[in-house]
Enzyme design. Sequence first.
Site, mmCIF file in Angstrom:
data_model
loop_
_atom_site.group_PDB
_atom_site.id
_atom_site.type_symbol
_atom_site.label_atom_id
_atom_site.label_comp_id
_atom_site.label_asym_id
_atom_site.label_seq_id
_atom_site.Cartn_x
_atom_site.Cartn_y
_atom_site.Cartn_z
ATOM 1 N N LYS A 90 0.865 -1.181 0.000
ATOM 2 C CA LYS A 90 0.000 0.000 0.000
ATOM 3 C C LYS A 90 0.896 1.224 0.000
ATOM 4 O O LYS A 90 1.832 1.329 0.783
ATOM 5 C CB LYS A 90 -0.872 -0.019 1.268
ATOM 6 C CG LYS A 90 -1.833 1.128 1.390
ATOM 7 C CD LYS A 90 -3.214 0.750 0.870
ATOM 8 C CE LYS A 90 -4.065 1.945 0.525
ATOM 9 N NZ LYS A 90 -3.830 2.539 -0.810
ATOM 10 N N GLN A 111 7.371 3.775 3.789
ATOM 11 C CA GLN A 111 5.960 3.378 3.852
ATOM 12 C C GLN A 111 5.767 2.097 4.671
ATOM 13 O O GLN A 111 4.732 1.928 5.321
ATOM 14 C CB GLN A 111 5.449 3.185 2.419
ATOM 15 C CG GLN A 111 3.939 3.183 2.283
ATOM 16 C CD GLN A 111 3.346 4.584 2.211
ATOM 17 O OE1 GLN A 111 3.858 5.431 1.522
ATOM 18 N NE2 GLN A 111 2.252 4.800 2.924
ATOM 19 N N LYS A 114 5.590 3.279 8.287
ATOM 20 C CA LYS A 114 4.414 4.137 8.475
ATOM 21 C C LYS A 114 3.145 3.281 8.520
ATOM 22 O O LYS A 114 2.305 3.441 9.402
ATOM 23 C CB LYS A 114 4.327 5.122 7.302
ATOM 24 C CG LYS A 114 3.144 6.061 7.378
ATOM 25 C CD LYS A 114 2.995 6.890 6.126
ATOM 26 C CE LYS A 114 4.278 7.609 5.775
ATOM 27 N NZ LYS A 114 4.107 8.590 4.712
ATOM 28 N N LYS A 126 5.305 1.751 -3.172
ATOM 29 C CA LYS A 126 5.214 3.113 -3.714
ATOM 30 C C LYS A 126 5.435 3.037 -5.216
ATOM 31 O O LYS A 126 6.065 2.105 -5.705
ATOM 32 C CB LYS A 126 6.286 4.005 -3.075
ATOM 33 C CG LYS A 126 6.044 5.484 -3.243
ATOM 34 C CD LYS A 126 5.083 6.035 -2.206
ATOM 35 C CE LYS A 126 4.699 7.467 -2.490
ATOM 36 N NZ LYS A 126 3.884 8.053 -1.414
ATOM 37 N N GLY A 165 -2.998 8.083 -4.129
ATOM 38 C CA GLY A 165 -2.437 9.327 -4.667
ATOM 39 C C GLY A 165 -1.154 9.731 -3.963
ATOM 40 O O GLY A 165 -0.753 9.146 -2.968
ATOM 41 N N ASP A 166 -0.496 10.712 -4.509
ATOM 42 C CA ASP A 166 0.681 11.351 -3.893
ATOM 43 C C ASP A 166 0.885 12.645 -4.677
ATOM 44 O O ASP A 166 -0.048 13.106 -5.366
ATOM 45 C CB ASP A 166 1.924 10.438 -3.981
ATOM 46 C CG ASP A 166 3.091 10.954 -3.144
ATOM 47 O OD1 ASP A 166 2.996 10.924 -1.907
ATOM 48 O OD2 ASP A 166 4.096 11.414 -3.717
ATOM 49 N N THR A 209 -4.753 13.322 5.539
ATOM 50 C CA THR A 209 -3.336 13.491 5.892
ATOM 51 C C THR A 209 -3.144 14.794 6.674
ATOM 52 O O THR A 209 -2.480 14.822 7.716
ATOM 53 C CB THR A 209 -2.451 13.464 4.634
ATOM 54 O OG1 THR A 209 -2.787 12.306 3.880
ATOM 55 C CG2 THR A 209 -0.983 13.434 4.994
ATOM 56 N N ASN A 240 -2.521 18.953 -1.421
ATOM 57 C CA ASN A 240 -3.515 18.253 -0.603
ATOM 58 C C ASN A 240 -3.172 18.279 0.881
ATOM 59 O O ASN A 240 -4.018 18.629 1.718
ATOM 60 C CB ASN A 240 -3.648 16.807 -1.105
ATOM 61 C CG ASN A 240 -4.539 15.975 -0.220
ATOM 62 O OD1 ASN A 240 -4.066 15.252 0.660
ATOM 63 N ND2 ASN A 240 -5.837 16.104 -0.400
ATOM 64 N N SER A 376 -6.871 5.534 3.939
ATOM 65 C CA SER A 376 -6.923 4.688 2.741
ATOM 66 C C SER A 376 -7.267 3.250 3.137
ATOM 67 O O SER A 376 -8.026 2.565 2.441
ATOM 68 C CB SER A 376 -5.575 4.689 2.020
ATOM 69 O OG SER A 376 -5.428 5.850 1.258
HETATM 70 P P1 NDP Z 1 0.400 17.808 -3.971
HETATM 71 O O1 NDP Z 1 0.881 17.503 -5.336
HETATM 72 O O2 NDP Z 1 -1.058 17.960 -3.729
HETATM 73 O O3 NDP Z 1 1.113 19.121 -3.416
HETATM 74 C C1 NDP Z 1 2.511 19.218 -3.314
HETATM 75 C C2 NDP Z 1 2.838 20.657 -2.945
HETATM 76 O O4 NDP Z 1 4.249 20.765 -2.743
HETATM 77 C C3 NDP Z 1 2.486 21.655 -4.027
HETATM 78 O O5 NDP Z 1 2.221 22.886 -3.448
HETATM 79 C C4 NDP Z 1 3.787 21.692 -4.851
HETATM 80 O O6 NDP Z 1 3.937 22.893 -5.581
HETATM 81 C C5 NDP Z 1 4.829 21.585 -3.766
HETATM 82 N N1 NDP Z 1 6.019 20.890 -4.300
HETATM 83 C C6 NDP Z 1 6.087 19.668 -4.837
HETATM 84 N N2 NDP Z 1 7.339 19.380 -5.227
HETATM 85 C C7 NDP Z 1 8.062 20.459 -4.918
HETATM 86 C C8 NDP Z 1 9.432 20.789 -5.060
HETATM 87 N N3 NDP Z 1 10.300 19.921 -5.609
HETATM 88 N N4 NDP Z 1 9.836 22.000 -4.604
HETATM 89 C C9 NDP Z 1 8.955 22.875 -4.037
HETATM 90 N N5 NDP Z 1 7.641 22.616 -3.879
HETATM 91 C C10 NDP Z 1 7.210 21.428 -4.312
HETATM 92 O O7 NDP Z 1 1.013 16.662 -3.047
HETATM 93 P P2 NDP Z 1 0.559 16.219 -1.585
HETATM 94 O O8 NDP Z 1 0.104 17.397 -0.814
HETATM 95 O O9 NDP Z 1 -0.317 15.045 -1.719
HETATM 96 O O10 NDP Z 1 1.953 15.684 -1.008
HETATM 97 C C11 NDP Z 1 2.876 16.533 -0.322
HETATM 98 C C12 NDP Z 1 3.821 15.676 0.480
HETATM 99 O O11 NDP Z 1 3.084 14.885 1.423
HETATM 100 C C13 NDP Z 1 4.652 14.665 -0.310
HETATM 101 O O12 NDP Z 1 5.908 14.504 0.317
HETATM 102 C C14 NDP Z 1 3.847 13.396 -0.178
HETATM 103 O O13 NDP Z 1 4.647 12.244 -0.376
HETATM 104 C C15 NDP Z 1 3.385 13.509 1.259
HETATM 105 N N6 NDP Z 1 2.231 12.713 1.609
HETATM 106 C C16 NDP Z 1 1.029 12.882 0.992
HETATM 107 C C17 NDP Z 1 -0.056 12.149 1.384
HETATM 108 C C18 NDP Z 1 -1.410 12.369 0.810
HETATM 109 O O14 NDP Z 1 -2.362 11.780 1.327
HETATM 110 N N7 NDP Z 1 -1.582 13.207 -0.185
HETATM 111 C C19 NDP Z 1 0.056 11.117 2.438
HETATM 112 C C20 NDP Z 1 1.334 11.074 3.088
HETATM 113 C C21 NDP Z 1 2.374 11.828 2.652
HETATM 114 P P3 NDP Z 1 3.546 22.917 -7.151
HETATM 115 O O15 NDP Z 1 2.071 22.766 -7.202
HETATM 116 O O16 NDP Z 1 4.046 24.225 -7.627
HETATM 117 O O17 NDP Z 1 4.273 21.745 -7.743
#
Ligand code: NDP
Length: 444
Positions: A90, A111, A114, A126, A165-166, A209, A240, A376
């Site tokens: 997962k 993961q 976690k 992943k 998603g991610d 999250t 997200n 999830s």
């Molecule tokens: P999203 O794609 O929804 O958002 C990511 C955010 O981070 C955006 O604002 C993006 O900006 C910014 N970002 C991404 N890459 C970079 C980078 N290289 N430099 C600067 N800013 C960056 O992703 P999530 O919110 O889902 O995920 C964010 C983090 O949380 C990740 O590490 C993910 O693995 C982790 N995570 C997410 C979960 C989930 O349920 N969604 C669960 C557990 C962990 P821009 O839009 O400009 O790219």
Amino acid sequence: MSYVNEVITRVIKENPNEPEFHQAVKEVLLSLEPVVAKHEAQMRRDALLERLVNPERQLKFRVPWIDDNGQVHVNTGYRVQFNSAIGPYKGGLRLHPSVNLGIIKFLGFEQIFKNSLTGLPIGGGKGGSDFDPKGKTDREIMAFCQSFMTELAKHIGEDTDVPAGDIGTGAREIGYMFGQYKRLRNKFTGVLTGKGLPFGGSLARTQATGYGLLYITQEMLRCHDIDLSGKTICVSGAGNVAIYAIEKAQQLGAKVVTCSDSTGWIYDEEGIDVALLKEIKEVKRARLTEYLAGRPHAQYRDGKGVWSIPCDIALPCATQNELHLEDAKQLVANGVIAVAEGANMPTTEDATNYFHEQGVYFLPAKAANAGGVATSALEMSQNSERLHWTFDEVDAMLKDIMVQLYHNIDDAAAKYGFDGNYVVGANIAGFEKVMEAMNAQGIV
Ligand code: NDP
């Protein structure tokens, strides 16, 4: 050389050019030293750590797709099925140009622990692709997702591997992938999570999250007699995790003053307008500069800078290695009391060490952002039962899971004499359950 160091050395040698994977393995294994010391002979004989750091299976495949001008593009798809000792693999699917095998392996490795910490029966995996969804039309996104799933479908299933998603993979992408899986398999099953509500999605998964991050942060502070309400919080990211962390923080009475995307960041002294942020990011899929149109008093700056703003609590919610030692020093100088990782491995190793040295309460990602994968797993349960729970039911379960999780990592840290070190606590608590399951299942 200690067993742990031997395994780390081998990982670095056998997986060259994968610095994020090395970083994750080092961070976890070094903190497991006290557990390894207790069981070293048996663990060495059974090559337990060698098996732990080698994925059960890793897939790399071609993803050809056609853009709106008839041009064919080829991306690379990945799925790393890391460890299924405690349940089906997962973990999310990341769509971002920076994706490579090392990043997927670091995320898949994290993961495992976690998922174990959630207390639910889910193994670690992943996946993703170096495809960049930014600037693509809906039809192009669909073309990519269908091609990606055409190969991935051969390797996943509701009892085998359940992706989610991610970064770059939200409800739209999950919907296209689910549609293609159903068409290929002629089966309506809970093979993906993060689905839309009309076709098996769970209420509260979108929020989980970010909300979970706040529930565990609140519990940690409560146990140190600190009230979250009234605190000033800096958040990075505007995706997200960030959006729903901001929303829950505000519901709990804190003030969030920053957010960021990959081009710049916002400082809104009066508190981020979360409805406006959702409109920009979830509806228009636009850049943060648009925030100023709705909130002219706020400030926008290009590049990075969120951690320069004084706050009580910092919540990095964007991506890996986004909070460096200099940022940690500035946060501490500005009086930060707690840091909780919403993103995966956003804090560099030296920054994490600095927070510990300075007595800052630090919740690592594998505990702090586990609410997403936990919910999830609740979506998987609802799909299996063909039932749909209410928002409040799921949210209450999420809160219970996060509160329990905090106490598990706190207890694990204390058991081995590392009181208050939640990095060690999370790694040990996550690992012990996986180790027990691996030992019981023989050499596989
Ligand atoms: P999203 O794609 O929804 O958002 C990511 C955010 O981070 C955006 O604002 C993006 O900006 C910014 N970002 C991404 N890459 C970079 C980078 N290289 N430099 C600067 N800013 C960056 O992703 P999530 O919110 O889902 O995920 C964010 C983090 O949380 C990740 O590490 C993910 O693995 C982790 N995570 C997410 C979960 C989930 O349920 N969604 C669960 C557990 C962990 P821009 O839009 O400009 O790219």
